[in-house]
Design a protein around this motif. Structure first.
Motif, PDB file in Angstrom:
ATOM      1  N   TYR A 141      -8.454  -3.556  11.494  1.00 39.76           N
ATOM      2  CA  TYR A 141      -7.177  -3.098  12.035  1.00 39.76           C
ATOM      3  C   TYR A 141      -6.459  -2.122  11.108  1.00 39.76           C
ATOM      4  CZ  TYR A 141      -4.637  -6.626   9.174  1.00 39.76           C
ATOM      5  OH  TYR A 141      -4.115  -7.372   8.142  1.00 39.76           O
ATOM      6  N   LEU A 142      -6.798  -2.132   9.808  1.00 45.89           N
ATOM      7  CA  LEU A 142      -6.252  -1.131   8.883  1.00 45.89           C
ATOM      8  C   LEU A 142      -7.290  -0.055   8.538  1.00 45.89           C
ATOM      9  CD1 LEU A 142      -4.100  -3.127   6.279  1.00 45.89           C
ATOM     10  CD2 LEU A 142      -3.317  -1.691   8.163  1.00 45.89           C
ATOM     11  N   ASN A 143      -8.427  -0.071   9.224  1.00 42.54           N
ATOM     12  CA  ASN A 143      -9.497   0.868   8.888  1.00 42.54           C
ATOM     13  C   ASN A 143     -10.172   1.359  10.168  1.00 42.54           C
ATOM     14  OD1 ASN A 143     -11.211   2.365   7.284  1.00 42.54           O
ATOM     15  ND2 ASN A 143     -12.502   0.657   6.698  1.00 42.54           N
ATOM     16  N   PRO A 144      -9.419   2.043  11.037  1.00 40.07           N
ATOM     17  CA  PRO A 144      -9.982   2.472  12.320  1.00 40.07           C
ATOM     18  C   PRO A 144     -11.169   3.410  12.130  1.00 40.07           C
ATOM     19  CG  PRO A 144      -7.883   3.561  11.883  1.00 40.07           C
ATOM     20  CD  PRO A 144      -8.028   2.483  10.857  1.00 40.07           C
ATOM     21  N   ASN A 145     -12.211   3.172  12.910  1.00 42.63           N
ATOM     22  CA  ASN A 145     -13.456   3.956  12.850  1.00 42.63           C
ATOM     23  C   ASN A 145     -14.181   3.802  11.524  1.00 42.63           C
ATOM     24  OD1 ASN A 145     -13.059   5.062  15.466  1.00 42.63           O
ATOM     25  ND2 ASN A 145     -11.650   6.571  14.606  1.00 42.63           N
ATOM     26  N   GLY A 146     -13.709   2.884  10.657  1.00 41.71           N
ATOM     27  CA  GLY A 146     -14.398   2.654   9.392  1.00 41.71           C
ATOM     28  C   GLY A 146     -14.231   3.771   8.392  1.00 41.71           C
ATOM     29  N   CYS A 147     -13.251   4.632   8.567  1.00 45.84           N
ATOM     30  CA  CYS A 147     -12.974   5.679   7.571  1.00 45.84           C
ATOM     31  C   CYS A 147     -11.473   5.968   7.581  1.00 45.84           C
ATOM     32  CB  CYS A 147     -13.783   6.951   7.835  1.00 45.84           C
ATOM     33  SG  CYS A 147     -13.517   7.697   9.449  1.00 45.84           S
ATOM     34  N   ASN A 148     -10.980   6.654   6.541  1.00 49.45           N
ATOM     35  CA  ASN A 148      -9.546   6.907   6.377  1.00 49.45           C
ATOM     36  C   ASN A 148      -8.761   5.598   6.373  1.00 49.45           C
ATOM     37  OD1 ASN A 148      -9.183  10.031   6.530  1.00 49.45           O
ATOM     38  ND2 ASN A 148     -10.582   9.524   8.205  1.00 49.45           N
ATOM     39  N   ARG A 149      -9.140   4.724   5.442  1.00 57.23           N
ATOM     40  CA  ARG A 149      -8.528   3.392   5.366  1.00 57.23           C
ATOM     41  C   ARG A 149      -7.030   3.498   5.126  1.00 57.23           C
ATOM     42  NH1 ARG A 149      -9.909  -2.074   3.998  1.00 57.23           N
ATOM     43  NH2 ARG A 149     -12.117  -1.557   3.921  1.00 57.23           N
ATOM     44  N   GLN A 150      -6.268   2.754   5.916  1.00 56.73           N
ATOM     45  CA  GLN A 150      -4.829   2.661   5.724  1.00 56.73           C
ATOM     46  C   GLN A 150      -4.522   1.479   4.809  1.00 56.73           C
ATOM     47  OE1 GLN A 150      -4.202   2.307   9.997  1.00 56.73           O
ATOM     48  NE2 GLN A 150      -3.126   4.265  10.010  1.00 56.73           N
TER      49      GLN A 150
ATOM     50  N   LYS B 133      -3.025  -4.904  -7.108  1.00 55.60           N
ATOM     51  CA  LYS B 133      -4.029  -4.090  -7.804  1.00 55.60           C
ATOM     52  C   LYS B 133      -5.203  -4.913  -8.312  1.00 55.60           C
ATOM     53  CE  LYS B 133      -2.005  -4.259 -12.465  1.00 55.60           C
ATOM     54  NZ  LYS B 133      -1.481  -3.471 -13.590  1.00 55.60           N
ATOM     55  N   THR B 134      -5.027  -6.215  -8.516  1.00 58.51           N
ATOM     56  CA  THR B 134      -6.118  -7.055  -9.016  1.00 58.51           C
ATOM     57  C   THR B 134      -6.840  -7.794  -7.884  1.00 58.51           C
ATOM     58  OG1 THR B 134      -4.640  -8.948  -9.382  1.00 58.51           O
ATOM     59  CG2 THR B 134      -4.942  -7.408 -11.219  1.00 58.51           C
ATOM     60  N   ALA B 135      -6.387  -7.622  -6.660  1.00 59.73           N
ATOM     61  CA  ALA B 135      -7.003  -8.311  -5.531  1.00 59.73           C
ATOM     62  C   ALA B 135      -8.290  -7.593  -5.120  1.00 59.73           C
ATOM     63  CB  ALA B 135      -6.030  -8.372  -4.356  1.00 59.73           C
ATOM     64  N   PRO B 136      -9.197  -8.297  -4.460  1.00 57.90           N
ATOM     65  CA  PRO B 136     -10.420  -7.648  -3.971  1.00 57.90           C
ATOM     66  C   PRO B 136     -10.125  -6.782  -2.752  1.00 57.90           C
ATOM     67  CG  PRO B 136     -10.338  -9.895  -3.187  1.00 57.90           C
ATOM     68  CD  PRO B 136      -9.153  -9.724  -4.111  1.00 57.90           C
ATOM     69  N   LEU B 137     -11.119  -6.041  -2.312  1.00 55.57           N
ATOM     70  CA  LEU B 137     -11.042  -5.301  -1.052  1.00 55.57           C
ATOM     71  C   LEU B 137     -12.060  -5.924  -0.098  1.00 55.57           C
ATOM     72  CD1 LEU B 137      -9.906  -2.882   0.535  1.00 55.57           C
ATOM     73  CD2 LEU B 137     -11.817  -1.524  -0.348  1.00 55.57           C
ATOM     74  N   LEU B 138     -11.583  -6.366   1.063  1.00 53.95           N
ATOM     75  CA  LEU B 138     -12.448  -7.037   2.034  1.00 53.95           C
ATOM     76  C   LEU B 138     -12.957  -6.039   3.074  1.00 53.95           C
ATOM     77  CD1 LEU B 138     -10.316 -10.278   2.613  1.00 53.95           C
ATOM     78  CD2 LEU B 138     -12.090  -9.862   0.893  1.00 53.95           C
TER      79      LEU B 138
ATOM     80  N   HIS C 263      -2.546 -14.074   3.635  1.00 58.13           N
ATOM     81  CA  HIS C 263      -2.970 -13.559   2.333  1.00 58.13           C
ATOM     82  C   HIS C 263      -3.503 -12.143   2.503  1.00 58.13           C
ATOM     83  CE1 HIS C 263      -3.078 -17.938   1.971  1.00 58.13           C
ATOM     84  NE2 HIS C 263      -2.895 -17.787   0.674  1.00 58.13           N
ATOM     85  N   ILE C 264      -3.222 -11.274   1.547  1.00 55.63           N
ATOM     86  CA  ILE C 264      -3.632  -9.868   1.682  1.00 55.63           C
ATOM     87  C   ILE C 264      -4.486  -9.434   0.500  1.00 55.63           C
ATOM     88  CG2 ILE C 264      -1.674  -9.188   3.119  1.00 55.63           C
ATOM     89  CD1 ILE C 264      -0.306  -8.084   0.624  1.00 55.63           C
ATOM     90  N   ASP C 265      -5.358  -8.447   0.765  1.00 57.21           N
ATOM     91  CA  ASP C 265      -6.181  -7.887  -0.294  1.00 57.21           C
ATOM     92  C   ASP C 265      -5.492  -6.666  -0.887  1.00 57.21           C
ATOM     93  OD1 ASP C 265      -6.556  -5.779   1.476  1.00 57.21           O
ATOM     94  OD2 ASP C 265      -8.714  -6.086   1.720  1.00 57.21           O
ATOM     95  N   ILE C 266      -6.196  -5.891  -1.683  1.00 57.14           N
ATOM     96  CA  ILE C 266      -5.580  -4.744  -2.369  1.00 57.14           C
ATOM     97  C   ILE C 266      -5.048  -3.720  -1.371  1.00 57.14           C
ATOM     98  CG2 ILE C 266      -7.782  -3.500  -2.597  1.00 57.14           C
ATOM     99  CD1 ILE C 266      -6.817  -2.491  -5.317  1.00 57.14           C
ATOM    100  N   SER C 267      -5.645  -3.651  -0.175  1.00 53.41           N
ATOM    101  CA  SER C 267      -5.204  -2.676   0.826  1.00 53.41           C
ATOM    102  C   SER C 267      -4.145  -3.238   1.766  1.00 53.41           C
ATOM    103  CB  SER C 267      -6.406  -2.209   1.659  1.00 53.41           C
ATOM    104  OG  SER C 267      -6.829  -3.229   2.552  1.00 53.41           O
ATOM    105  N   GLY C 268      -3.833  -4.524   1.621  1.00 55.11           N
ATOM    106  CA  GLY C 268      -2.885  -5.144   2.543  1.00 55.11           C
ATOM    107  C   GLY C 268      -3.543  -5.766   3.757  1.00 55.11           C
TER     108      GLY C 268
END
Length: 456
Positions: A63-72, A81-86, A44-49
């Protein structure tokens, strides 16, 4: 946390990925962005995948947000678009992703029909090892393309078509025509069906970040400021002043008033003030009873009243302060004078309407943490962290309450508690307001419940 997951209070509204085609597209995008792969065949994926199952598999929730910034991000469908962001690291990230998807929904719908779209929330900062780095984050730009580069190739084809039309001998240029044909095999006829995902930029003057224990940074206000969850002494010198922490209750109250960011609940139009106050008092009472290991019974309001009678003079100051306000609301008592020093003070406030409404309500949830409903709605990261430390009795009560009273009508509950949602224009284009207008009545001059004392 299983109780929350089963009730839909955690990992709710994620998008299921189970078809072999979508799983393979996701794997290609994952390899493209991170060099990693997954062996899972459904998740299952959130708004960012981001997929919590893959986070567990890789042992890396970022794993999609290395260093906690510049989220991929990875988009398989516009339904994200209606999913949450984890695992949020910046409070603005979900709103930016949602606005990007909605602004380009037709193009993304067409692109995701053939391939995954991958991209990044780019800014000029690539690591935040020092708090001062956060103040270099002023603009976030969304860049995206399919894994196959359809947007890039469409841009190349459009440029070649323009060149073909402009050059008198273009129709004789076999190399040019061959290049156009080869690109058109991938992109289709861009003259009839243009493909474009223009970069979108969003200003980010005010935000919360999970870094350094949690920081609220406000730069787009008449009176800027920084509010830290951890002791401010550990932050060092910052380019914005004042710097406050949650222990500086008087200073925070004064700062909120000067920037006109909050209003007393009793002044909110169309709000059932008495019902809100009673529910806040119930939450406070449950916490007090749980701390003393008292039996909650069925945790009905009648059960809680028995507990209140049993506690008597040992009732928390927050409960007593809200009780005094409730008596005034119902015409059974005098106007209470609750200054910012009183433990109940921040429980009596909500954010004023505007673009900073959700961010300010998030801050108020930290200042009034026993209101578990507001904590869950406005600050899920802190809610989940707090939940882990509660007794099983309190966990059960809170989970049952949220399932019964919030999940059945999320939008209605938010509207009743916090007012109308901010418009997308307010969120996308931060406004620079003039300084607060002079106070026009006693309430504005002295604060909601009495004079704000000092700036502690």
């Amino acid at each position: 946390m299983r109780r929350l997951i089963e009730k839909g209070l955690m990992f709710g509204n994620l998008v299921e990925v189970s078809s072999p085609a979508l799983v393979e597209r996701y794997r290609r995008a994952l390899r493209h962005l991170t060099g990693k792969d997954t062996a899972l065949t459904d998740f299952h994926i959130d708004i960012s995948g981001y997929a919590p199952e893959i986070g567990d598999e890789l042992g890396d929730d970022l794993y999609l947000n290395p260093n906690g910034c510049n989220r991929q991000f990875i988009l398989l469908t516009t339904a994200q678009k209606t999913a949450p962001l984890l695992h949020i690291r910046f409070s603005t990230s979900r709103g930016i992703l949602q606005q990007f998807i909605e602004a380009n929904e037709a193009q993304l719908f067409a692109l995701t029909a053939r391939d995954a779209v991958a991209g990044e929330l780019e800014n000029s900062v690539y690591e935040v090892s020092n708090p001062t780095r956060l103040f270099d984050m002023r603009r976030v730009t969304v860049q995206a393309d399919t894994i196959g580069g359809h947007v890039r190739d469409a841009g190349k084809l459009a440029a070649l078509v323009d060149r073909f039309r402009r050059e008198p001998e273009g129709w004789r240029d076999d190399v040019l025509i061959a290049q156009m044909i080869e690109l058109a095999k991938k992109t289709g006829d861009v003259t009839r069906v243009p493909i474009a995902l223009p970069a979108m930029s969003f200003e980010q003057p005010d935000f919360w970040t999970a870094h350094f224990g949690g920081l609220y940074i406000f730069r787009g206000l008449p009176f800027p400021g920084v509010i830290a969850r951890a002791p401010k002494a550990g932050l060092g010198a910052l380019p914005v002043a004042p710097v406050m922490d949650l222990g500086d209750r008087n200073a925070i109250a004064d700062w909120l008033e000067r920037n006109e960011l909050v209003e007393p609940i009793v002044q909110a139009r169309g709000t059932d003030v008495a019902a809100i106050l009673r529910q806040k008092m119930d939450f406070i009472l449950v916490d007090a009873a749980d701390a003393l290991n008292l039996d909650l019974g069925s945790a009905t309001r009648a059960d809680l009243r028995k507990i209140a009678h049993r506690l008597g003079s040992a009732l928390p100051a927050e409960f007593q302060g809200l009780g005094a306000l409730l008596r005034w609301v119902e015409g059974a008592g005098d106007w209470p004078r609750l200054t910012s020093e009183h433990p109940a003070y921040f429980y009596t406030l909500r954010a004023r309407p505007g673009r900073l409404r959700d961010l300010v309500n998030m801050l108020l949830a930290e200042l009034a943490p026993l209101d578990v409903r507001q904590l869950y709605i406005t600050h899920k990261e802190l809610f989940y962290a707090s939940y882990r430390g509660w007794s099983d009795r309190k966990r059960q009560y809170v989970a049952d309450f949220l399932e019964r009273e919030y999940l059945v009508d999320r939008q209605g509950a938010r509207r009743a508690l916090f007012g109308p949602e901010p418009g997308m224009d307010e969120l996308q284009r931060p406004e620079m307001r003039e300084g607060p207008k002079p106070a026009t009545d006693l309430l504005q001059r002295v604060g909601p419940w009495g004079a704000v004392r000092g700036r502690g």
